[in-house]
Design an enzyme around this catalytic site. Sequence first.
Site, PDB file in Angstrom:
ATOM      1  N   ARG A 103     -39.316  -5.483  12.343  1.00  0.00           N
ATOM      2  CA  ARG A 103     -40.392  -6.275  11.709  1.00  0.00           C
ATOM      3  C   ARG A 103     -41.730  -6.080  12.428  1.00  0.00           C
ATOM      4  O   ARG A 103     -42.503  -7.024  12.608  1.00  0.00           O
ATOM      5  CB  ARG A 103     -40.057  -7.774  11.643  1.00  0.00           C
ATOM      6  N   SER A 148     -39.272 -16.142   5.301  1.00  0.00           N
ATOM      7  CA  SER A 148     -38.881 -16.676   6.615  1.00  0.00           C
ATOM      8  C   SER A 148     -40.127 -16.856   7.469  1.00  0.00           C
ATOM      9  O   SER A 148     -40.948 -15.944   7.566  1.00  0.00           O
ATOM     10  CB  SER A 148     -37.938 -15.702   7.322  1.00  0.00           C
ATOM     11  N   GLU A 182     -43.336 -14.974  11.609  1.00  0.00           N
ATOM     12  CA  GLU A 182     -43.257 -13.682  10.918  1.00  0.00           C
ATOM     13  C   GLU A 182     -44.525 -13.413  10.094  1.00  0.00           C
ATOM     14  O   GLU A 182     -45.065 -12.306  10.157  1.00  0.00           O
ATOM     15  CB  GLU A 182     -42.014 -13.639  10.011  1.00  0.00           C
TER      16      GLU A 182
END
Length: 344
Positions: free
Chosen positions: A163, A240, A336
């Site tokens: 990520r 998320s 995130e």
Amino acid sequence: MPSPTLASLTTLRLGGPAEHVLTISAPADWADAVRTIGQRHEQAPVVLGHGSNVIASDAGHLGTAVVMNTRGITATRVDDTTVDVTVQAGHPLTNLTAWAAAEHLAGMECLVGIPGTTGAAPVQNTGAYGQQVSDTLDHLTAWDWEMGRMRTLPTQACRLRHRDSRFKSNPGRWTILTATFRLTRSPAAAITYRPLADELGVPLSARPPVAEVTAAVLANRHRRGLLLTPHGPAARQAGSVFLNPPVTATQATRLSATGCPVHTDGDGQLRASAGWLLEHIGYRPGYKIASGIRCSERRTLTLTAHDGATATGFAQALTELSTQVEIATGISLHPEPTQVGAWA
Ligand SMILES: Cc1cc2nc3c(=O)[nH]c(=O)nc-3n(C[C@H](O)[C@H](O)[C@H](O)COP(=O)(O)OP(=O)(O)OC[C@H]3O[C@@H](n4cnc5c(N)ncnc54)[C@H](O)[C@@H]3O)c2cc1C
């Protein structure tokens, strides 16, 4: 005419006015956009795809927000089984994965159902169910605002990690214009994610047909509340809100013993479940965190915005949650979604 708001360009529907909004609808628009932004003496614009992974500031953005809306897929045969697929940055990732499944091309079947654009996908090496962009990305083209020219970056130069990428860690420098993936005409890539194997009723390492995998991923995402819906209580969200945090082997042993799912990411790093950690300290689906901000009714790790929400309140809610987890467990959670616009 009033300035468009960043809220209208993001799935959280939060964010103040942008001074200018430039929508790039065709590759040929790019040269004009660079000229216009240069004439405004801006160093680099804020770049948005579908705004599904950002928290845009209540103060908005003093400058240009560029919205990538270019569409198109070009397939080039490499050999009997290999195809290079070049995709315009604004092309929806869901359309690309559906197209690949229809063409029986394997390599991105587990990315089905992830909202957003193809050009944003390398930014956080978007991934799910054991697959990520770095598995198939061959190269991309991007405008380098620092050097003032177009660059072609092979995958290795993109520094794609879990990520993360050089684009995420250096916001503003790059605008991705196209991404080229190398896909194969074959059964799906080997299944490495246990819940997906269970959903399919196959052992790990099995390679079912691509269409079976996309159907299983979509069914699983639907059941777990991982699909973005235009209406309803979870319509305003950014997915998320925390990355699964990296943990040491000692922490992993201790957490596993108390029931926390721990997995190894594509870089070999042990990661604990951020959602489990939130629930461990008492947060639950539907929990009200602040005015207009709740845990989604389906999933604690997704926060949803409602009437009365502000971007500042949303960011404070993330700080509140991560502080509570750190106090209780000693583990740091990192958001995130990225913050865009003018933040104090
Ligand atoms: C319901 C839901 C489920 C999700 N599930 C997943 C999942 O399973 N896995 C996962 O990894 N993510 C997931 N996400 C997060 C998100 O969908 C992905 O990160 C997606 O790739 C973001 O695409 P976007 O076009 O919306 O990007 P945006 O939110 O518009 O932008 C995200 C970041 O990329 C930058 N950016 C956007 N376009 C470009 C470009 N062309 N060039 C350079 N920088 C750019 C922006 O400046 C920003 O920093 C989910 C989100 C939601 C709402």
